[in-house]
Design a protein around this motif. Sequence first.
Motif, mmCIF file in Angstrom:
data_model
loop_
_atom_site.group_PDB
_atom_site.id
_atom_site.type_symbol
_atom_site.label_atom_id
_atom_site.label_comp_id
_atom_site.label_asym_id
_atom_site.label_seq_id
_atom_site.Cartn_x
_atom_site.Cartn_y
_atom_site.Cartn_z
ATOM 1 N N ILE A 106 0.858 -1.181 0.000
ATOM 2 C CA ILE A 106 0.000 0.000 0.000
ATOM 3 C C ILE A 106 0.892 1.228 0.000
ATOM 4 O O ILE A 106 1.796 1.345 0.834
ATOM 5 N N SER A 107 0.665 2.125 -0.954
ATOM 6 C CA SER A 107 1.393 3.385 -1.033
ATOM 7 C C SER A 107 2.896 3.139 -1.094
ATOM 8 O O SER A 107 3.374 2.346 -1.904
ATOM 9 N N THR A 108 3.668 3.780 -0.204
ATOM 10 C CA THR A 108 5.124 3.689 -0.269
ATOM 11 C C THR A 108 5.655 2.344 0.194
ATOM 12 O O THR A 108 6.872 2.109 0.147
ATOM 13 N N GLY A 109 4.789 1.446 0.628
ATOM 14 C CA GLY A 109 5.222 0.077 0.880
ATOM 15 C C GLY A 109 5.814 -0.561 -0.357
ATOM 16 O O GLY A 109 6.551 -1.557 -0.268
ATOM 17 N N ALA A 110 5.547 0.009 -1.525
ATOM 18 C CA ALA A 110 6.127 -0.500 -2.776
ATOM 19 C C ALA A 110 7.647 -0.448 -2.746
ATOM 20 O O ALA A 110 8.311 -1.275 -3.387
ATOM 21 N N THR A 126 2.902 3.479 -6.872
ATOM 22 C CA THR A 126 2.974 3.926 -5.490
ATOM 23 C C THR A 126 2.272 5.284 -5.428
ATOM 24 O O THR A 126 1.698 5.735 -6.427
ATOM 25 N N HIS A 127 2.297 5.932 -4.280
ATOM 26 C CA HIS A 127 1.691 7.256 -4.170
ATOM 27 C C HIS A 127 2.293 8.183 -5.228
ATOM 28 O O HIS A 127 3.501 8.157 -5.477
ATOM 29 N N TRP A 128 1.455 9.005 -5.854
ATOM 30 C CA TRP A 128 1.920 9.835 -6.966
ATOM 31 C C TRP A 128 3.112 10.713 -6.592
ATOM 32 O O TRP A 128 3.957 11.038 -7.434
ATOM 33 N N HIS A 129 3.220 11.106 -5.323
ATOM 34 C CA HIS A 129 4.327 11.971 -4.891
ATOM 35 C C HIS A 129 5.668 11.243 -4.983
ATOM 36 O O HIS A 129 6.730 11.879 -5.051
ATOM 37 N N TYR A 130 5.628 9.889 -4.989
ATOM 38 C CA TYR A 130 6.861 9.107 -4.937
ATOM 39 C C TYR A 130 7.130 8.297 -6.200
ATOM 40 O O TYR A 130 8.121 7.568 -6.250
ATOM 41 N N THR A 131 6.281 8.393 -7.210
ATOM 42 C CA THR A 131 6.464 7.531 -8.374
ATOM 43 C C THR A 131 7.792 7.782 -9.075
ATOM 44 O O THR A 131 8.486 6.833 -9.469
ATOM 45 N N ARG A 132 8.182 9.035 -9.226
ATOM 46 C CA ARG A 132 9.446 9.321 -9.905
ATOM 47 C C ARG A 132 10.635 8.854 -9.076
ATOM 48 O O ARG A 132 11.648 8.393 -9.622
ATOM 49 N N PRO A 139 15.276 1.409 -11.442
ATOM 50 C CA PRO A 139 14.960 1.609 -12.865
ATOM 51 C C PRO A 139 14.475 0.347 -13.581
ATOM 52 O O PRO A 139 13.929 0.449 -14.687
ATOM 53 N N GLN A 140 14.630 -0.830 -12.965
ATOM 54 C CA GLN A 140 14.156 -2.059 -13.616
ATOM 55 C C GLN A 140 12.644 -2.207 -13.520
ATOM 56 O O GLN A 140 12.055 -3.067 -14.177
ATOM 57 N N ILE A 141 11.996 -1.388 -12.700
ATOM 58 C CA ILE A 141 10.550 -1.483 -12.503
ATOM 59 C C ILE A 141 9.837 -0.585 -13.511
ATOM 60 O O ILE A 141 10.258 0.546 -13.764
ATOM 61 N N GLN A 142 8.744 -1.063 -14.063
ATOM 62 C CA GLN A 142 7.906 -0.255 -14.959
ATOM 63 C C GLN A 142 6.890 0.501 -14.106
ATOM 64 O O GLN A 142 5.797 0.008 -13.834
ATOM 65 N N VAL A 143 7.262 1.685 -13.645
ATOM 66 C CA VAL A 143 6.435 2.445 -12.712
ATOM 67 C C VAL A 143 5.324 3.166 -13.472
ATOM 68 O O VAL A 143 5.597 3.907 -14.421
ATOM 69 N N ASP A 144 4.092 2.930 -13.061
ATOM 70 C CA ASP A 144 2.919 3.574 -13.667
ATOM 71 C C ASP A 144 2.327 4.532 -12.641
ATOM 72 O O ASP A 144 1.806 4.111 -11.613
ATOM 73 N N GLU A 145 2.417 5.822 -12.914
ATOM 74 C CA GLU A 145 1.956 6.822 -11.943
ATOM 75 C C GLU A 145 0.481 7.173 -12.113
ATOM 76 O O GLU A 145 -0.051 7.960 -11.340
ATOM 77 N N ASN A 146 -0.183 6.583 -13.097
ATOM 78 C CA ASN A 146 -1.547 7.001 -13.416
ATOM 79 C C ASN A 146 -2.589 5.934 -13.113
ATOM 80 O O ASN A 146 -3.629 5.873 -13.771
ATOM 81 N N VAL A 147 -2.326 5.088 -12.114
ATOM 82 C CA VAL A 147 -3.283 4.036 -11.774
ATOM 83 C C VAL A 147 -3.462 3.977 -10.262
ATOM 84 O O VAL A 147 -2.632 4.452 -9.492
ATOM 85 N N LEU A 148 -4.571 3.368 -9.841
ATOM 86 C CA LEU A 148 -4.845 3.194 -8.416
ATOM 87 C C LEU A 148 -4.124 1.978 -7.851
ATOM 88 O O LEU A 148 -3.652 2.001 -6.714
ATOM 89 N N SER A 158 -0.255 -0.556 -4.743
ATOM 90 C CA SER A 158 -1.329 0.437 -4.859
ATOM 91 C C SER A 158 -0.782 1.830 -4.609
ATOM 92 O O SER A 158 0.339 1.999 -4.106
ATOM 93 N N ALA A 159 -1.590 2.803 -4.944
ATOM 94 C CA ALA A 159 -1.213 4.210 -4.794
ATOM 95 C C ALA A 159 -1.409 4.645 -3.338
ATOM 96 O O ALA A 159 -1.170 3.868 -2.415
ATOM 97 N N GLY A 160 -1.854 5.899 -3.132
ATOM 98 C CA GLY A 160 -2.015 6.416 -1.780
ATOM 99 C C GLY A 160 -3.000 5.630 -0.949
ATOM 100 O O GLY A 160 -3.657 4.704 -1.428
ATOM 101 N N ALA A 161 -3.115 6.016 0.338
ATOM 102 C CA ALA A 161 -3.811 5.212 1.343
ATOM 103 C C ALA A 161 -5.200 4.756 0.915
ATOM 104 O O ALA A 161 -5.537 3.572 1.036
ATOM 105 N N ALA A 162 -6.031 5.665 0.403
ATOM 106 C CA ALA A 162 -7.409 5.295 0.065
ATOM 107 C C ALA A 162 -7.452 4.215 -1.004
ATOM 108 O O ALA A 162 -8.352 3.373 -1.007
ATOM 109 N N SER A 163 -6.471 4.214 -1.901
ATOM 110 C CA SER A 163 -6.445 3.167 -2.927
ATOM 111 C C SER A 163 -6.110 1.811 -2.331
ATOM 112 O O SER A 163 -6.315 0.783 -2.980
ATOM 113 N N GLY A 164 -5.599 1.803 -1.094
ATOM 114 C CA GLY A 164 -5.420 0.528 -0.399
ATOM 115 C C GLY A 164 -6.743 -0.184 -0.188
ATOM 116 O O GLY A 164 -6.807 -1.420 -0.201
#
Length: 318
Positions: A106-110, A126-132, A139-148, A158-164
């Motif tokens: 959940i969130s930054t647990g990623a 992960t949470h949008w604030h931390y995706t970059r 860099p081996q991970i395909q990070v998608d910042e536009n999904v829940l 998952s993204a931020g807390a509520a998306s958990g």
Amino acid sequence: MSTSRLRRVAVLVLEGAKPLDVGIPAQVFTTRASMPYEVRVCGAEPGTVTGGDGLSYAVAHGLEALAWADIVFVPGYRFPDRDDPPPSVVDALVAAHDRGARLAAISTGAFALAATGLLDGRRATTHWHYTRRLAAKYPQIQVDENVLFVDEGKVLTSAGAASGIDLCLHLLRRDLGVAASNHAARRLVAAPYRSGGQAQYVPRSVPEPLGERFAATREWALHRLDRPLTLDALAEHAAVSPRTFSRRFAEDTGYTPMQWVMRARIDLARELLERSERSVEQIAADVGLGTGSNLRLHFQRILGTTPIQYRRTFARGE
């Protein structure tokens, strides 16, 4: 309820753990008649774990809980890009995965899952604030910042807390079917289902009242699934043009309007298959798909199974 049938859930609390992230899986999977799960909250070792936001956690279990669990949740924690999890935690997560447990961040647990290498070559969020920062550090991970959330089978993020909550409900749907997931959502006063492909947040240029209007249209449609529902009818209810409705609806839900209607119909069919003895032909009429053959076609396309096979798997009492 027989404890031999309970699915086992471990919630791993790391230093700086965020309270909402910890509480979501612990509450969603709490043991009750409708929820055949047992939850253990654990840490790197038993004792007090200093969390974020001024809270601490008294955990009764250590990493042995990861060897016990069928699902391991890793809640978000503060400063994930600076503080790597202890090697003992990384090793325990890898061992849990290797023996078949599902790992869900959940969130930054990623970041903790990323440290194991299990996300390499996979999609994750992960949470949008931390995706970059996640993408830069791993860099081996395909990070998608536009999904829940992202479901990669045995590894989920998952993204931020509520998306958990969305991630937990998604797992419930996989384990127990749509009726159990909807029941849990009602208990939590949460949306029954949001697509994992839905954007993490709505652009600021979108007026809030329009978002509320679209939510009302979705609710209106859910009560009319047995009737014809066209793009024009949905747009008319929302009092916008079909073009505007289509564009904004996709931003809101991750689906086109008619994809969403079809999935809503299939979800209703799933619940009727789980909770009633109505025939496939009757259910097809109930959900607006007309004939049993039509229901079978879309059921196979969306879920990869047949209505009868689905009923055998999830019918109440089996």
